[in-house]
Design a protein around this motif. Structure first.
Motif, PDB file in Angstrom:
ATOM      1  N   VAL A  42      12.186   2.473  11.246  1.00 22.93           N
ATOM      2  CA  VAL A  42      10.984   1.636  11.274  1.00 22.93           C
ATOM      3  C   VAL A  42      10.129   1.880  10.033  1.00 22.93           C
ATOM      4  O   VAL A  42       9.762   3.003   9.727  1.00 22.93           O
ATOM      5  CB  VAL A  42      10.165   1.904  12.557  1.00 22.93           C
ATOM      6  CG1 VAL A  42       8.878   1.093  12.560  1.00 22.93           C
ATOM      7  CG2 VAL A  42      11.005   1.596  13.787  1.00 22.93           C
ATOM      8  N   GLN A  43       9.829   0.778   9.327  1.00 24.65           N
ATOM      9  CA  GLN A  43       8.963   0.865   8.147  1.00 24.65           C
ATOM     10  C   GLN A  43       7.527   0.469   8.461  1.00 24.65           C
ATOM     11  O   GLN A  43       6.618   0.825   7.732  1.00 24.65           O
ATOM     12  CB  GLN A  43       9.501  -0.023   7.026  1.00 24.65           C
ATOM     13  CG  GLN A  43      10.792   0.475   6.455  1.00 24.65           C
ATOM     14  CD  GLN A  43      11.199  -0.302   5.221  1.00 24.65           C
ATOM     15  OE1 GLN A  43      10.749  -1.415   4.977  1.00 24.65           O
ATOM     16  NE2 GLN A  43      12.083   0.282   4.434  1.00 24.65           N
ATOM     17  N   GLY A  44       7.349  -0.298   9.525  1.00 25.67           N
ATOM     18  CA  GLY A  44       5.995  -0.710   9.876  1.00 25.67           C
ATOM     19  C   GLY A  44       5.987  -1.588  11.108  1.00 25.67           C
ATOM     20  O   GLY A  44       7.022  -2.122  11.517  1.00 25.67           O
ATOM     21  N   ILE A  45       4.810  -1.724  11.678  1.00 27.78           N
ATOM     22  CA  ILE A  45       4.600  -2.592  12.837  1.00 27.78           C
ATOM     23  C   ILE A  45       3.447  -3.505  12.473  1.00 27.78           C
ATOM     24  O   ILE A  45       2.355  -3.029  12.139  1.00 27.78           O
ATOM     25  CB  ILE A  45       4.285  -1.766  14.104  1.00 27.78           C
ATOM     26  CG1 ILE A  45       5.461  -0.836  14.421  1.00 27.78           C
ATOM     27  CG2 ILE A  45       3.972  -2.687  15.278  1.00 27.78           C
ATOM     28  CD1 ILE A  45       5.164   0.213  15.471  1.00 27.78           C
ATOM     29  N   ASN A  46       3.695  -4.813  12.513  1.00 30.76           N
ATOM     30  CA  ASN A  46       2.704  -5.784  12.063  1.00 30.76           C
ATOM     31  C   ASN A  46       2.358  -6.773  13.162  1.00 30.76           C
ATOM     32  O   ASN A  46       3.212  -7.128  13.978  1.00 30.76           O
ATOM     33  CB  ASN A  46       3.248  -6.559  10.852  1.00 30.76           C
ATOM     34  CG  ASN A  46       3.561  -5.645   9.695  1.00 30.76           C
ATOM     35  OD1 ASN A  46       2.682  -5.032   9.127  1.00 30.76           O
ATOM     36  ND2 ASN A  46       4.833  -5.534   9.359  1.00 30.76           N
ATOM     37  N   VAL A  96       9.069  -3.999  11.446  1.00 32.95           N
ATOM     38  CA  VAL A  96       9.846  -4.060  10.205  1.00 32.95           C
ATOM     39  C   VAL A  96      10.753  -2.839  10.155  1.00 32.95           C
ATOM     40  O   VAL A  96      10.292  -1.701  10.264  1.00 32.95           O
ATOM     41  CB  VAL A  96       8.920  -4.116   8.972  1.00 32.95           C
ATOM     42  CG1 VAL A  96       9.735  -4.153   7.689  1.00 32.95           C
ATOM     43  CG2 VAL A  96       7.998  -5.332   9.064  1.00 32.95           C
ATOM     44  N   VAL A  97      12.056  -3.102  10.031  1.00 35.36           N
ATOM     45  CA  VAL A  97      13.050  -2.037  10.027  1.00 35.36           C
ATOM     46  C   VAL A  97      13.926  -2.129   8.790  1.00 35.36           C
ATOM     47  O   VAL A  97      14.055  -3.193   8.178  1.00 35.36           O
ATOM     48  CB  VAL A  97      13.937  -2.080  11.302  1.00 35.36           C
ATOM     49  CG1 VAL A  97      13.120  -1.823  12.552  1.00 35.36           C
ATOM     50  CG2 VAL A  97      14.678  -3.394  11.408  1.00 35.36           C
ATOM     51  N   ASN A  98      14.516  -1.008   8.441  1.00 34.21           N
ATOM     52  CA  ASN A  98      15.504  -0.966   7.369  1.00 34.21           C
ATOM     53  C   ASN A  98      16.826  -0.572   8.018  1.00 34.21           C
ATOM     54  O   ASN A  98      16.983   0.563   8.467  1.00 34.21           O
ATOM     55  CB  ASN A  98      15.092   0.051   6.304  1.00 34.21           C
ATOM     56  CG  ASN A  98      16.017   0.012   5.101  1.00 34.21           C
ATOM     57  OD1 ASN A  98      17.197  -0.312   5.198  1.00 34.21           O
ATOM     58  ND2 ASN A  98      15.470   0.332   3.944  1.00 34.21           N
ATOM     59  N   LEU A 104      14.380  -6.029   7.644  1.00 32.66           N
ATOM     60  CA  LEU A 104      14.297  -7.143   8.586  1.00 32.66           C
ATOM     61  C   LEU A 104      13.069  -6.964   9.463  1.00 32.66           C
ATOM     62  O   LEU A 104      12.640  -5.842   9.720  1.00 32.66           O
ATOM     63  CB  LEU A 104      15.524  -7.169   9.507  1.00 32.66           C
ATOM     64  CG  LEU A 104      16.901  -7.245   8.879  1.00 32.66           C
ATOM     65  CD1 LEU A 104      17.959  -6.851   9.888  1.00 32.66           C
ATOM     66  CD2 LEU A 104      17.154  -8.641   8.381  1.00 32.66           C
ATOM     67  N   GLY A 105      12.552  -8.068   9.965  1.00 34.85           N
ATOM     68  CA  GLY A 105      11.491  -8.021  10.953  1.00 34.85           C
ATOM     69  C   GLY A 105      12.074  -8.324  12.321  1.00 34.85           C
ATOM     70  O   GLY A 105      12.896  -9.229  12.454  1.00 34.85           O
ATOM     71  N   LEU A 106      11.677  -7.562  13.321  1.00 39.54           N
ATOM     72  CA  LEU A 106      12.131  -7.785  14.691  1.00 39.54           C
ATOM     73  C   LEU A 106      10.950  -8.292  15.500  1.00 39.54           C
ATOM     74  O   LEU A 106       9.947  -7.585  15.632  1.00 39.54           O
ATOM     75  CB  LEU A 106      12.653  -6.493  15.311  1.00 39.54           C
ATOM     76  CG  LEU A 106      13.728  -5.738  14.538  1.00 39.54           C
ATOM     77  CD1 LEU A 106      14.068  -4.440  15.258  1.00 39.54           C
ATOM     78  CD2 LEU A 106      14.954  -6.601  14.353  1.00 39.54           C
TER      79      LEU A 106
END
Length: 169
Positions: A42-46, A96-98, A104-106
């Protein structure tokens, strides 16, 4: 210490570390079910952003977003897993994941929490699981009275299934 006994000690230490290992996970909901992925992916949560539709994309690809100047495809996990879909709500998030060097955004219904789960509480998926399919499931974790489905994003978002943004133009 002989070479054999040093190896045996190292093997024993690895086994004990594995048994006591804590998995760090980000959990989220799709409907009433709770899922989780490794926090290292996980790179971020938006919050929801404006999603631009992409012609001829698979049905589970919502489109793309511009995140800090980078174009990122957004996958609707409900649609990807064939779950009945509710519309977007105020709690919906884009995680947002790598995955295998692809960002990619989930799209998920809500993000629950970041948690630590002992590895020994994870059980392999039942072989008869219907719906999602056991290919995408790493295991099922137990947390008190709830179950958490651990996803294998590399399999769930196989390269051939999710187009790159440049290829979809």
């Amino acid at each position: 210490m002989s070479e054999w006994s040093a190896t045996a000690v190292a093997d024993t230490q690895e086994d004990s570390i594995g048994a006591d290992e804590l998995l760090q996970l980000v959990s989220f909901k799709l409907g009433e079910e709770e899922f989780a992925v490794d926090i290292l992916l996980v790179q971020g949560i938006n919050r929801m952003a404006e999603i631009t539709l992409v012609p001829k994309a698979p049905a589970f690809v919502e489109g793309v977003i511009n995140l800090r100047g980078k174009i990122i495809p957004v996958v609707n996990l409900r649609a990807r897993f064939g779950l009945a879909g509710a519309g977007s709500n105020a709690e919906a998030r884009i995680v947002v994941v790598n995955v295998e060097n692809r960002v990619l955004g989930l799209l998920v219904d809500s993000v629950s929490e970041v948690l630590r789960l002992p590895a020994h509480t994870i059980e392999p998926p039942p072989s008869f699981v219907a719906g999602i399919g056991t290919d995408y499931i790493k295991g099922v974790g137990r947390i008190a009275d709830r179950l958490l489905i651990l996803l294998d994003l590399a399999k769930a978002l196989a390269r051939q299934d999710v187009p790159e943004p440049e290829a979809s133009r």
